[in-house]
Scaffold this motif. Structure first.
Motif, PDB file in Angstrom:
ATOM      1  N   MET A 288     -23.011  38.806  91.641  1.00 27.36           N
ATOM      2  CA  MET A 288     -23.575  37.510  91.294  1.00 27.36           C
ATOM      3  C   MET A 288     -22.659  36.420  91.837  1.00 27.36           C
ATOM      4  O   MET A 288     -21.457  36.581  91.874  1.00 27.36           O
ATOM      5  CB  MET A 288     -23.693  37.375  89.793  1.00 27.36           C
ATOM      6  CG  MET A 288     -24.740  38.279  89.203  1.00 27.36           C
ATOM      7  SD  MET A 288     -24.925  37.944  87.467  1.00 27.36           S
ATOM      8  CE  MET A 288     -25.514  39.537  86.967  1.00 27.36           C
ATOM      9  N   ASP A 289     -23.265  35.310  92.193  1.00 26.82           N
ATOM     10  CA  ASP A 289     -22.468  34.229  92.753  1.00 26.82           C
ATOM     11  C   ASP A 289     -21.920  33.326  91.647  1.00 26.82           C
ATOM     12  O   ASP A 289     -22.326  33.403  90.487  1.00 26.82           O
ATOM     13  CB  ASP A 289     -23.299  33.425  93.757  1.00 26.82           C
ATOM     14  CG  ASP A 289     -24.396  32.629  93.087  1.00 26.82           C
ATOM     15  OD1 ASP A 289     -24.378  31.408  93.235  1.00 26.82           O
ATOM     16  OD2 ASP A 289     -25.265  33.232  92.420  1.00 26.82           O
ATOM     17  N   ARG A 290     -21.024  32.468  92.026  1.00 26.30           N
ATOM     18  CA  ARG A 290     -20.349  31.574  91.091  1.00 26.30           C
ATOM     19  C   ARG A 290     -21.334  30.689  90.336  1.00 26.30           C
ATOM     20  O   ARG A 290     -21.155  30.424  89.146  1.00 26.30           O
ATOM     21  CB  ARG A 290     -19.348  30.726  91.872  1.00 26.30           C
ATOM     22  CG  ARG A 290     -18.579  29.771  91.019  1.00 26.30           C
ATOM     23  CD  ARG A 290     -17.572  29.024  91.861  1.00 26.30           C
ATOM     24  NE  ARG A 290     -16.816  28.137  91.011  1.00 26.30           N
ATOM     25  CZ  ARG A 290     -16.271  27.036  91.406  1.00 26.30           C
ATOM     26  NH1 ARG A 290     -16.344  26.678  92.672  1.00 26.30           N
ATOM     27  NH2 ARG A 290     -15.597  26.277  90.590  1.00 26.30           N
ATOM     28  N   ASN A 291     -22.377  30.226  90.997  1.00 23.33           N
ATOM     29  CA  ASN A 291     -23.355  29.351  90.352  1.00 23.33           C
ATOM     30  C   ASN A 291     -24.007  30.018  89.145  1.00 23.33           C
ATOM     31  O   ASN A 291     -24.311  29.352  88.153  1.00 23.33           O
ATOM     32  CB  ASN A 291     -24.417  28.896  91.347  1.00 23.33           C
ATOM     33  CG  ASN A 291     -23.858  27.954  92.391  1.00 23.33           C
ATOM     34  OD1 ASN A 291     -22.872  27.267  92.156  1.00 23.33           O
ATOM     35  ND2 ASN A 291     -24.470  27.938  93.559  1.00 23.33           N
ATOM     36  N   HIS A 292     -24.230  31.312  89.233  1.00 24.48           N
ATOM     37  CA  HIS A 292     -24.809  32.047  88.106  1.00 24.48           C
ATOM     38  C   HIS A 292     -23.883  31.965  86.888  1.00 24.48           C
ATOM     39  O   HIS A 292     -24.330  31.704  85.775  1.00 24.48           O
ATOM     40  CB  HIS A 292     -25.052  33.507  88.489  1.00 24.48           C
ATOM     41  CG  HIS A 292     -25.380  34.377  87.320  1.00 24.48           C
ATOM     42  ND1 HIS A 292     -26.629  34.407  86.765  1.00 24.48           N
ATOM     43  CD2 HIS A 292     -24.602  35.222  86.595  1.00 24.48           C
ATOM     44  CE1 HIS A 292     -26.615  35.239  85.732  1.00 24.48           C
ATOM     45  NE2 HIS A 292     -25.396  35.743  85.614  1.00 24.48           N
ATOM     46  N   TYR A 293     -22.590  32.198  87.118  1.00 28.29           N
ATOM     47  CA  TYR A 293     -21.626  32.168  86.018  1.00 28.29           C
ATOM     48  C   TYR A 293     -21.468  30.760  85.454  1.00 28.29           C
ATOM     49  O   TYR A 293     -21.355  30.571  84.239  1.00 28.29           O
ATOM     50  CB  TYR A 293     -20.277  32.721  86.473  1.00 28.29           C
ATOM     51  CG  TYR A 293     -20.349  34.184  86.814  1.00 28.29           C
ATOM     52  CD1 TYR A 293     -20.544  35.134  85.823  1.00 28.29           C
ATOM     53  CD2 TYR A 293     -20.257  34.617  88.118  1.00 28.29           C
ATOM     54  CE1 TYR A 293     -20.635  36.482  86.118  1.00 28.29           C
ATOM     55  CE2 TYR A 293     -20.346  35.966  88.440  1.00 28.29           C
ATOM     56  CZ  TYR A 293     -20.533  36.893  87.429  1.00 28.29           C
ATOM     57  OH  TYR A 293     -20.620  38.215  87.731  1.00 28.29           O
ATOM     58  N   VAL A 294     -21.468  29.771  86.318  1.00 31.94           N
ATOM     59  CA  VAL A 294     -21.362  28.383  85.865  1.00 31.94           C
ATOM     60  C   VAL A 294     -22.575  28.025  85.008  1.00 31.94           C
ATOM     61  O   VAL A 294     -22.439  27.432  83.935  1.00 31.94           O
ATOM     62  CB  VAL A 294     -21.226  27.417  87.061  1.00 31.94           C
ATOM     63  CG1 VAL A 294     -21.375  25.970  86.628  1.00 31.94           C
ATOM     64  CG2 VAL A 294     -19.888  27.635  87.770  1.00 31.94           C
TER      65      VAL A 294
ATOM     66  N   ALA B 257     -24.534  30.080  83.327  1.00 26.01           N
ATOM     67  CA  ALA B 257     -24.479  30.841  82.069  1.00 26.01           C
ATOM     68  C   ALA B 257     -23.473  30.218  81.111  1.00 26.01           C
ATOM     69  O   ALA B 257     -23.725  30.110  79.902  1.00 26.01           O
ATOM     70  CB  ALA B 257     -24.118  32.297  82.347  1.00 26.01           C
ATOM     71  N   ASN B 258     -22.328  29.793  81.630  1.00 26.97           N
ATOM     72  CA  ASN B 258     -21.314  29.160  80.790  1.00 26.97           C
ATOM     73  C   ASN B 258     -21.834  27.839  80.225  1.00 26.97           C
ATOM     74  O   ASN B 258     -21.661  27.551  79.042  1.00 26.97           O
ATOM     75  CB  ASN B 258     -20.040  28.927  81.604  1.00 26.97           C
ATOM     76  CG  ASN B 258     -18.924  28.394  80.748  1.00 26.97           C
ATOM     77  OD1 ASN B 258     -18.574  28.983  79.741  1.00 26.97           O
ATOM     78  ND2 ASN B 258     -18.369  27.262  81.144  1.00 26.97           N
ATOM     79  N   ARG B 259     -22.497  27.053  81.072  1.00 23.97           N
ATOM     80  CA  ARG B 259     -23.051  25.778  80.612  1.00 23.97           C
ATOM     81  C   ARG B 259     -24.095  26.010  79.518  1.00 23.97           C
ATOM     82  O   ARG B 259     -24.129  25.296  78.511  1.00 23.97           O
ATOM     83  CB  ARG B 259     -23.668  25.017  81.778  1.00 23.97           C
ATOM     84  CG  ARG B 259     -24.203  23.645  81.354  1.00 23.97           C
ATOM     85  CD  ARG B 259     -24.672  22.810  82.536  1.00 23.97           C
ATOM     86  NE  ARG B 259     -23.528  22.413  83.349  1.00 23.97           N
ATOM     87  CZ  ARG B 259     -23.352  22.770  84.623  1.00 23.97           C
ATOM     88  NH1 ARG B 259     -24.254  23.489  85.249  1.00 23.97           N
ATOM     89  NH2 ARG B 259     -22.290  22.378  85.279  1.00 23.97           N
ATOM     90  N   ALA B 260     -24.941  26.997  79.694  1.00 17.03           N
ATOM     91  CA  ALA B 260     -25.969  27.296  78.686  1.00 17.03           C
ATOM     92  C   ALA B 260     -25.329  27.703  77.359  1.00 17.03           C
ATOM     93  O   ALA B 260     -25.782  27.288  76.292  1.00 17.03           O
ATOM     94  CB  ALA B 260     -26.898  28.389  79.201  1.00 17.03           C
ATOM     95  N   ALA B 261     -24.270  28.493  77.425  1.00 17.04           N
ATOM     96  CA  ALA B 261     -23.577  28.909  76.204  1.00 17.04           C
ATOM     97  C   ALA B 261     -22.955  27.699  75.498  1.00 17.04           C
ATOM     98  O   ALA B 261     -23.045  27.572  74.273  1.00 17.04           O
ATOM     99  CB  ALA B 261     -22.514  29.953  76.527  1.00 17.04           C
ATOM    100  N   TRP B 262     -22.331  26.817  76.256  1.00 17.45           N
ATOM    101  CA  TRP B 262     -21.747  25.612  75.671  1.00 17.45           C
ATOM    102  C   TRP B 262     -22.833  24.724  75.085  1.00 17.45           C
ATOM    103  O   TRP B 262     -22.661  24.156  74.002  1.00 17.45           O
ATOM    104  CB  TRP B 262     -20.938  24.839  76.709  1.00 17.45           C
ATOM    105  CG  TRP B 262     -19.542  25.355  76.845  1.00 17.45           C
ATOM    106  CD1 TRP B 262     -19.044  26.052  77.892  1.00 17.45           C
ATOM    107  CD2 TRP B 262     -18.478  25.236  75.903  1.00 17.45           C
ATOM    108  NE1 TRP B 262     -17.729  26.385  77.650  1.00 17.45           N
ATOM    109  CE2 TRP B 262     -17.359  25.888  76.454  1.00 17.45           C
ATOM    110  CE3 TRP B 262     -18.369  24.640  74.652  1.00 17.45           C
ATOM    111  CZ2 TRP B 262     -16.138  25.949  75.782  1.00 17.45           C
ATOM    112  CZ3 TRP B 262     -17.151  24.713  73.993  1.00 17.45           C
ATOM    113  CH2 TRP B 262     -16.059  25.355  74.551  1.00 17.45           C
ATOM    114  N   ASP B 263     -23.947  24.591  75.775  1.00 17.39           N
ATOM    115  CA  ASP B 263     -25.038  23.757  75.272  1.00 17.39           C
ATOM    116  C   ASP B 263     -25.571  24.289  73.941  1.00 17.39           C
ATOM    117  O   ASP B 263     -25.944  23.519  73.058  1.00 17.39           O
ATOM    118  CB  ASP B 263     -26.169  23.656  76.297  1.00 17.39           C
ATOM    119  CG  ASP B 263     -25.801  22.790  77.490  1.00 17.39           C
ATOM    120  OD1 ASP B 263     -24.771  22.083  77.440  1.00 17.39           O
ATOM    121  OD2 ASP B 263     -26.543  22.845  78.490  1.00 17.39           O
TER     122      ASP B 263
END
Length: 72
Positions: free
Chosen positions: A1-7, A9-15
């Motif tokens: 998976m590319d970096r954008n996927h992880y970014v 996912a992290n943003r969604a978790a924080w939201d």
């Protein structure tokens, strides 16, 4: 998976978690603390170890961008 996927996912978790933090009793105390120079919520031992490692005055984002350990 590319970096954008992880970014994303992290943003969604924080939201999802942000309202829980905002509505918690400690949020106002933390917000007031962040407004004070020198504020830290780190354990004193953690602060001491970081100071011994020479990170005082460093910006974590800038240093991470310079790190050869960060994949781009």
């Amino acid at each position: 998976m590319d970096r954008n996927h992880y970014v994303a996912a992290n943003r969604a978790a924080w939201d999802r978690s942000a309202p829980l933090h905002r509505d918690g009793g400690a949020w106002q105390q933390l917000a007031e603390g962040f407004a004070r120079p020198g504020f830290s919520c780190l354990h004193p031992l953690t602060t001491e170890l970081l100071e011994q490692a020479g990170v005082a005055g460093k910006n974590a984002t800038v240093e991470a961008e310079r790190s050869p350990m960060v994949s781009r």
